[in-house]
Enzyme design. Structure first.
Site, PDB file in Angstrom:
ATOM      1  N   GLU A 160      -4.320  -9.254   3.566  1.00 42.90           N
ATOM      2  CA  GLU A 160      -4.983  -8.876   4.819  1.00 42.90           C
ATOM      3  C   GLU A 160      -6.188  -9.740   5.163  1.00 42.90           C
ATOM      4  O   GLU A 160      -6.475  -9.990   6.335  1.00 42.90           O
ATOM      5  CB  GLU A 160      -5.421  -7.404   4.769  1.00 42.90           C
ATOM      6  CG  GLU A 160      -4.303  -6.402   4.984  1.00 42.90           C
ATOM      7  CD  GLU A 160      -3.580  -6.008   3.711  1.00 42.90           C
ATOM      8  OE1 GLU A 160      -3.702  -6.750   2.708  1.00 42.90           O
ATOM      9  OE2 GLU A 160      -2.894  -4.981   3.709  1.00 42.90           O
TER      10      GLU A 160
ATOM     11  N   GLU B 194       0.828  -1.208   0.000  1.00 41.64           N
ATOM     12  CA  GLU B 194       0.000   0.000   0.000  1.00 41.64           C
ATOM     13  C   GLU B 194       0.868   1.267   0.000  1.00 41.64           C
ATOM     14  O   GLU B 194       0.510   2.266  -0.609  1.00 41.64           O
ATOM     15  CB  GLU B 194      -0.957  -0.027   1.192  1.00 41.64           C
ATOM     16  CG  GLU B 194      -1.996  -1.138   1.047  1.00 41.64           C
ATOM     17  CD  GLU B 194      -2.861  -1.300   2.284  1.00 41.64           C
ATOM     18  OE1 GLU B 194      -2.343  -1.821   3.294  1.00 41.64           O
ATOM     19  OE2 GLU B 194      -4.030  -0.871   2.250  1.00 41.64           O
TER      20      GLU B 194
HETATM   21  C1  LIG Z   1      -3.079  -1.894   7.313  1.00 42.35           C
HETATM   22  C2  LIG Z   1      -2.520  -2.997   6.520  1.00 42.35           C
HETATM   23  O1  LIG Z   1      -3.279  -3.129   5.357  1.00 42.35           O
HETATM   24  C3  LIG Z   1      -2.541  -4.236   7.317  1.00 42.35           C
HETATM   25  C4  LIG Z   1      -1.402  -5.137   7.057  1.00 42.35           C
HETATM   26  O2  LIG Z   1      -0.444  -4.825   6.401  1.00 42.35           O
HETATM   27  S1  LIG Z   1      -1.529  -6.650   7.776  1.00 42.35           S
HETATM   28  C5  LIG Z   1      -0.072  -7.498   7.310  1.00 42.35           C
HETATM   29  C6  LIG Z   1      -0.113  -7.986   5.912  1.00 42.35           C
HETATM   30  N1  LIG Z   1       1.024  -8.815   5.655  1.00 42.35           N
HETATM   31  C7  LIG Z   1       0.959 -10.144   5.784  1.00 42.35           C
HETATM   32  O3  LIG Z   1      -0.077 -10.724   6.039  1.00 42.35           O
HETATM   33  C8  LIG Z   1       2.243 -10.894   5.561  1.00 42.35           C
HETATM   34  C9  LIG Z   1       2.508 -11.800   6.732  1.00 42.35           C
HETATM   35  N2  LIG Z   1       3.750 -12.496   6.601  1.00 42.35           N
HETATM   36  C10 LIG Z   1       3.914 -13.521   5.777  1.00 42.35           C
HETATM   37  O4  LIG Z   1       3.044 -13.926   5.026  1.00 42.35           O
HETATM   38  C11 LIG Z   1       5.229 -14.221   5.812  1.00 42.35           C
HETATM   39  O5  LIG Z   1       5.783 -14.000   7.095  1.00 42.35           O
HETATM   40  C12 LIG Z   1       6.234 -13.705   4.749  1.00 42.35           C
HETATM   41  C13 LIG Z   1       5.745 -14.134   3.358  1.00 42.35           C
HETATM   42  C14 LIG Z   1       6.380 -12.203   4.810  1.00 42.35           C
HETATM   43  C15 LIG Z   1       7.620 -14.326   5.024  1.00 42.35           C
HETATM   44  O6  LIG Z   1       7.509 -15.713   5.107  1.00 42.35           O
HETATM   45  P1  LIG Z   1       8.738 -16.628   5.613  1.00 42.35           P
HETATM   46  O7  LIG Z   1       9.957 -16.212   4.897  1.00 42.35           O
HETATM   47  O8  LIG Z   1       8.265 -18.033   5.516  1.00 42.35           O
HETATM   48  O9  LIG Z   1       8.998 -16.236   7.118  1.00 42.35           O
HETATM   49  P2  LIG Z   1       8.011 -16.321   8.381  1.00 42.35           P
HETATM   50  O10 LIG Z   1       8.516 -17.378   9.286  1.00 42.35           O
HETATM   51  O11 LIG Z   1       6.586 -16.370   7.978  1.00 42.35           O
HETATM   52  O12 LIG Z   1       8.270 -14.892   9.021  1.00 42.35           O
HETATM   53  C16 LIG Z   1       9.535 -14.545   9.577  1.00 42.35           C
HETATM   54  C17 LIG Z   1       9.289 -13.791  10.855  1.00 42.35           C
HETATM   55  O13 LIG Z   1       8.700 -12.529  10.516  1.00 42.35           O
HETATM   56  C18 LIG Z   1       7.515 -12.336  11.243  1.00 42.35           C
HETATM   57  N3  LIG Z   1       6.581 -11.575  10.402  1.00 42.35           N
HETATM   58  C19 LIG Z   1       6.312 -11.769   9.093  1.00 42.35           C
HETATM   59  N4  LIG Z   1       5.435 -10.841   8.663  1.00 42.35           N
HETATM   60  C20 LIG Z   1       5.160 -10.058   9.725  1.00 42.35           C
HETATM   61  C21 LIG Z   1       4.317  -8.927   9.918  1.00 42.35           C
HETATM   62  N5  LIG Z   1       3.625  -8.377   8.914  1.00 42.35           N
HETATM   63  N6  LIG Z   1       4.272  -8.398  11.143  1.00 42.35           N
HETATM   64  C22 LIG Z   1       5.002  -8.904  12.166  1.00 42.35           C
HETATM   65  N7  LIG Z   1       5.802  -9.959  12.044  1.00 42.35           N
HETATM   66  C23 LIG Z   1       5.880 -10.527  10.834  1.00 42.35           C
HETATM   67  C24 LIG Z   1       7.009 -13.728  11.542  1.00 42.35           C
HETATM   68  O14 LIG Z   1       6.149 -13.742  12.654  1.00 42.35           O
HETATM   69  C25 LIG Z   1       8.296 -14.476  11.807  1.00 42.35           C
HETATM   70  O15 LIG Z   1       8.696 -14.170  13.109  1.00 42.35           O
HETATM   71  P3  LIG Z   1       9.508 -15.260  13.993  1.00 42.35           P
HETATM   72  O16 LIG Z   1      10.765 -15.529  13.236  1.00 42.35           O
HETATM   73  O17 LIG Z   1       9.698 -14.585  15.290  1.00 42.35           O
HETATM   74  O18 LIG Z   1       8.609 -16.466  14.076  1.00 42.35           O
END
Ligand SMILES: C[C@H](O)CC(=O)SCCNC(=O)CCNC(=O)[C@H](O)C(C)(C)COP(=O)(O)OP(=O)(O)OC[C@H]1O[C@@H](n2cnc3c(N)ncnc32)[C@H](O)[C@@H]1OP(=O)(O)O
Length: 725
Positions: free
Chosen positions: A137, A117
């Site tokens: 999301e 975004e």
């Molecule tokens: C207002 C907005 O519109 C709202 C938002 O943005 S909501 C957030 C949207 N983003 C997401 O949903 C993405 C979430 N993350 C993911 O899908 C996956 O973590 C990823 C594809 C980025 C990376 O995957 P991968 O490489 O397998 O690593 P993964 O083990 O999942 O994550 C690594 C670490 O980062 C953390 N992390 C990843 N994304 C995060 C996030 N958005 N916030 C906080 N922590 C996050 C994980 O909890 C993990 O922490 P840990 O090592 O302590 O367990």
């Protein structure tokens, strides 16, 4: 995470470009400190006369994984939505998009959620080709909240934007370029340089100064937009009937189509705040972190051990499970020796693997080249001569104790000393399997779920003697083959099958009380399970049910409910999906249909069970049915926790979601039970135990939780201390 590693930096070059960098390892999540930093740096960049243009990027090899999901957890714990900083209007719209200096996003690795975004608030996007772009999301029970619902449709068109948001589908930057979302692709080495030049070109009006929110050219006519939105609504009702965020997202998109992007952004902010505190978001955020904590195993992953490389694995048994396991390994580039007892069985196993791979190609998750490469890593074997250099053996033969024992004593002699000796048993005690060996430290359970190349759960079963190294190695292999490993203790049925044994037994009991089979299945699927318990039995095959019957009776004693319903089904020539005839009729290409002719089997069963008072069916509501099936499951989950079969309560949530299809949006079994409340579950079980007997008798753990004055949480006492097996 060290506080100092969370920061936003700004370097102004001699070219007049301010490079603003988000740094918050590992994924540069938008922590409130980052948001505050971005606002500061943007304000400074706008103020400074030596800054002509801005490039926004992420430190390391990723742009940004989105807003910091930990903040949602804090909002859920406190109920305080004001913990969410104002980003959408204050930062993205006012400072970035409407700012008097142009911004260019330099994207690498990934730009997800709030990260994507931010890039849409920029006036151009430059990316490396393989970067992953998405708005996931909705998987967290919310909608994009930094303007994504409005800007994405304006950049890629309504149908693609809806697909990306409602199905949380990522696209590569390469596809983004084809769709006009990305302005230019370049190599990682060129990324910042190209972005700087692009930003200066915009500042000098040699490239367009695009503000996404004001665009309408990709939205289509009003009637086209309405048709697309209505189609999406119908689809969302089907695939996400119990979740609010899908319809809410479409409403917000529609607002922007009807009244303009700014109105859409305002409605988005309002709906976002409502959704973030709703039960679905609480549950899905819980699952997000629970899934990532399953691989944090005290005494294993926190003791400086290093995983050893597993290059070659032998799979013993080329049946349904063995070939599925082999497929998972092969597609992850691990060499497999598939061992069978005769050439016909071996050929059948190899054919099944080829079929599995072909299925993955058809689903689009594997290329033809990759399929060929995977097949080249497979070697068939009729003896143990190829076992001399394997790093792991996974035995997947039928559930016969003497057979497994003799296999383990053979492989102990043949395989190298470092080789892990794993069994895919779903029920048999691993100590018994390894009884005739001296290698108890490397014996471990690798319980896959069928079909093993598709189902994501890997239950790793350890005994008191399994070494930490063997557990770590299997966790690592599990991750490599893209499974979610959950480490559990050794007991009958381990965590998943043990917790869910009352699921099938409870459903049979309800039938004995006179409740219709298909009504039970309807109630359970409406709750969100992929199918009801009877259809599940048809699909799993009756062989499994018959094989575990005696084992469960011995292990669970008075709380085991005997039922001869499956025996009667088999006697009637029914084998479930295997022969197309079970509770349902299975015809190729058609959805399973309830089979009315099963009625006489059910009647016979009820007659023999003698549970209906006065021969009349008991009157139960749908809620009674749901509770009588799931509360005994929760009760067994309590025993599983009490006996430390799992490390933490949330591991059971993940196991139930990934192993049994328990609805993720309810947070998993224990999380859901806590939303219902221990006192209520306890009171219901106590009442049924009085009427119907020990199957429903509350466990002492549940009783304690129900009566505890401090908290009613079923997960709580368990998570207060670190339990180890
Ligand atoms: C207002 C907005 O519109 C709202 C938002 O943005 S909501 C957030 C949207 N983003 C997401 O949903 C993405 C979430 N993350 C993911 O899908 C996956 O973590 C990823 C594809 C980025 C990376 O995957 P991968 O490489 O397998 O690593 P993964 O083990 O999942 O994550 C690594 C670490 O980062 C953390 N992390 C990843 N994304 C995060 C996030 N958005 N916030 C906080 N922590 C996050 C994980 O909890 C993990 O922490 P840990 O090592 O302590 O367990």
């Amino acid at each position: 995470m060290a506080a100092g590693s969370i920061r936003v930096t700004m370097d102004v070059g001699a070219d007049g470009v301010a490079l603003i960098t988000i740094a918050n390892p590992p994924v540069n999540a938008l922590h409130p400190i980052i948001i505050a930093g971005l606002k500061d740096k943007y304000a400074e960049a706008m103020r400074r006369d030596d800054v002509k243009a801005i490039v926004l990027t992420g430190a390391g090899d990723k742009f940004c994984g989105g807003f910091d999901i930990n903040v949602f957890t804090k909002v859920h714990q406190t109920g305080d939505v004001s913990l969410m900083p104002d980003v959408s209007v204050e930062l993205v719209s006012n400072m970035m998009e409407e700012g008097k200096k142009p911004s260019v996003a330099a994207i690498q690795g990934l730009a997800l959620g709030g990260g994507l975004e931010l890039t849409m608030g920029c006036h151009a996007r430059i990316s490396t080709p393989e970067a992953q772009l998405g708005l996931p999301e909705l998987t967290l029970g919310i909608i994009p909240g930094f303007g994504g619902t409005q800007r994405l449709p304006r950049l890629v068109g309504l149908p693609k934007a809806i697909e990306m948001m409602l199905q949380s589908k990522f696209i590569t930057a390469k596809e983004g370029k084809e769709r006009g979302f990305i302005d230019a692709l370049c190599s990682p080495d060129e990324l910042i340089k190209t972005s700087r030049l692009w930003a200066l070109e915009i500042a000098n009006f040699r490239k367009p100064w695009m503000r996404s929110l004001g665009r309408t050219d990709r939205l289509g006519s009003l009637s086209e937009a309405r048709a697309v939105l209505n189609g999406a609504r119908v689809q969302a009702k089907k695939v996400a009937p119990n979740m609010p965020q899908h319809q809410a997202c479409l409403d917000v998109i529609e607002e922007g189509v009807l009244y303009g992007g700014h109105a859409g952004v305002l409605k988005e902010a309002k709906v976002f705040k409502e959704l973030v505190v709703a039960p679905t978001s609480r549950a899905l955020v819980h699952v997000f972190f629970a899934q990532r904590s399953t691989t944090k195993v005290p005494g294993v992953t926190d003791v400086q051990l290093k995983p050893r490389q597993i290059r070659k694995v032998a799979v013993i048994g080329g049946g349904l499970m063995g070939s599925g396991i082999a497929t998972s390994l092969l597609v992850s580039n691990i060499s497999v020796v598939l061992k069978e007892v005769n050439p016909q069985f071996l050929q059948r196993g190899e054919k099944m693997i080829a079929g599995n791979l072909d299925g993955l190609v058809k689903r689009g998750s594997l290329t033809k080249d990759k399929m060929k490469k995977s097949m080249s890593l497979l070697k068939g074997a009729l003896d143990y001569s190829d076992f001399k250099d394997v790093d792991m053996v996974i035995e997947a033969v039928i559930e016969k104790i003497p057979l497994k024992q003799s296999i383990f004593s053979d492989i102990e002699k043949i395989c190298p000393e470092h080789c892990i000796l794993a069994s895919n048993t779903s029920t048999i005690d691993l100590n018994v399997i390894g009884e005739r060996t001296n290698s108890q430290d490397r014996i471990i359970g690798a319980h896959f779920f069928s079909p093993a190349h598709i189902m994501p759960l890997l239950e790793i079963v350890r005994t008191e003697k399994t070494s930490a190294q063997a557990i770590l190695d299997l966790i690592t292999v599990g991750k490599i083959i893209k499974k979610v490993p959950v480490v559990v203790g050794n007991c009958t049925g381990f965590a998943v099958n043990r917790t869910f044994f009352p699921y099938t037994q409870g459903s049979h009991f309800l039938v004995s009380l006179g409740i219709d089979v298909f009504r039970i299945d309807r109630v359970i699927s409406s709750f969100g399970m992929p199918m009801g318990p009877f259809q599940l039995q048809d699909v799993a095959g009756y062989g499994v049910a018959l094989a575990v019957k005696d084992i469960y009776a011995t292990a669970f004693g008075e709380r085991n409910l005997d039922s001869d319903l499956v025996d009667l089904m088999v006697k009637d020539g029914r084998q479930g999906k295997n022969n197309g005839k079970g509770y349902y009729i299975y015809e190729k290409g058609a959805k399973p249909k309830p089979d009315p002719s099963v009625k006489h089997v059910i009647e016979e069963y009820r007659k023999r069970a003698k549970k209906m008072p006065g021969g009349k069916p008991v009157a139960l509501t749908d809620q009674d049915i749901l509770e009588m099936i799931f509360f005994p499951v929760v009760n067994e989950a309590c025993r599983v926790m009490d006996e430390n079969v799992v490390i933490r309560a949330s591991d059971l949530d993940i196991a139930s979601v990934l192993g049994m299809g328990f609805p993720k949006y309810r947070g998993g079994l224990v999380f859901w039970a806590d939303t219902v409340g221990a006192p209520y579950i306890h009171s219901k079980l106590s009442k049924w135990a009085e009427t119907y007997g020990a199957f429903f008798k509350p466990s002492s753990y549940l009783e304690q939780r129900a009566k505890s004055e401090r908290t009613e949480h079923i997960a709580a006492r368990f998570d207060e201390v670190t339990h180890m097996n």
